[in-house]
Design an enzyme around this catalytic site. Structure first.
Site, mmCIF file in Angstrom:
data_model
loop_
_atom_site.group_PDB
_atom_site.id
_atom_site.type_symbol
_atom_site.label_atom_id
_atom_site.label_comp_id
_atom_site.label_asym_id
_atom_site.label_seq_id
_atom_site.Cartn_x
_atom_site.Cartn_y
_atom_site.Cartn_z
ATOM 1 C CB SER A 1 38.805 41.462 34.668
ATOM 2 O OG SER A 1 37.699 40.927 33.733
ATOM 3 C CG HIS A 2 40.748 35.667 34.322
ATOM 4 N ND1 HIS A 2 41.945 34.608 34.099
ATOM 5 C CD2 HIS A 2 40.912 35.885 35.722
ATOM 6 C CE1 HIS A 2 42.429 34.268 35.245
ATOM 7 N NE2 HIS A 2 42.005 34.880 36.358
ATOM 8 C CD GLU B 1 41.884 38.772 43.339
ATOM 9 O OE1 GLU B 1 42.172 37.684 42.675
ATOM 10 O OE2 GLU B 1 42.273 39.732 42.527
#
Length: 233
Positions: free
Chosen positions: A35-36, A109
């Site tokens: 997670s950015h 993903e």
């Protein structure tokens, strides 16, 4: 019997060809999913550390790790590129946290990886950056009442209790120091898996390469000083 044998041979041949295509398609040793918002600071440091671990001085990297910010060119069609990278990656490295487990792109993903790769658990590496993981031995699955770092889409994916690595302590650090022994230990464990080597052997190789690089750097500096002194004289 001849027909059956022929079909068996054809199936075997197809399986071999599929395996060869899969092997030839491997471009990345690992696909880094995160997670950015949660681990945008950690992910690039972790990627660089993996790629440089036990690296000879003449090579740029020893591993090729896919990370979206560094591996993708500027294109509006990001997801097709990510799907291709997932298919070309040997391992899936998940920086697990409650935020990542709720992120739409991360979940896609994971779903895509599980569809593309048959040996799911063996190639799925979990590095916890926040939250908890608990295993229910009776259910042979995660205890989803206590597990917060993983998405429920991983339910029943692992046949046995999975080994996961802990980097949650990084969040309390003001700066991420790659040379921190705790950080290096996690990097060495993951890198050994990606290299297919024993952890202690890879650590020994890393130490040798560091010493060799320092020695060569010292020799280069000495030559520069001698050359400068000769020029002055």
């Amino acid at each position: 019997m001849d027909t059956v044998s022929s079909k068996t041979a054809m199936n075997s041949g197809s399986a071999v060809q599929s395996a060869q295509r899969a092997t030839a398609a491997v471009v990345y040793n690992g696909f880094l999913s995160y997670s950015h918002a949660a681990d945008g600071r950690l992910a690039p440091v972790f990627q660089r550390s993996l790629q440089r671990f036990a690296r000879p001085f003449w090579r740029i990297r020893t591993l090729n790790i896919f990370r979206d910010n560094t591996s993708l060119s500027a294109t509006p069609e990001l997801w097709p590129s990510i799907k291709i990278a997932l298919g070309q990656s040997e391992y899936f490295i998940f920086l697990a946290s409650p935020t990542a487990s709720a992120a739409e792109w991360v979940l896609e993903e994971i779903d895509e990886w599980l569809q593309l790769h048959e040996q799911k658990a063996e190639k799925f590496i979990v590095v916890v950056t926040e939250g908890s993981i608990c295993w229910n031995r009776e259910e042979n699955d995660f205890d989803w009442g206590s597990t917060t770092a993983l998405p429920k889409r991983l339910s029943k994916v692992f046949r046995y209790e999975t080994l996961y690595l802990d980097l949650s302590w990084v969040r309390a650090e003001k700066d991420i120091t790659p040379l921190d022994p705790r950080f290096q230990d996690v990097v060495a464990t993951v890198a050994a898996t990606l290299h297919g080597k024993k952890k202690e052997d890879l650590i020994g190789e890393d130490v040798r390469q560091i010493r060799r690089t320092r020695l060569l750097s010292g020799l280069a500096l000495t030559l520069i000083l001698i050359s400068a002194l000769a020029a002055v004289l």
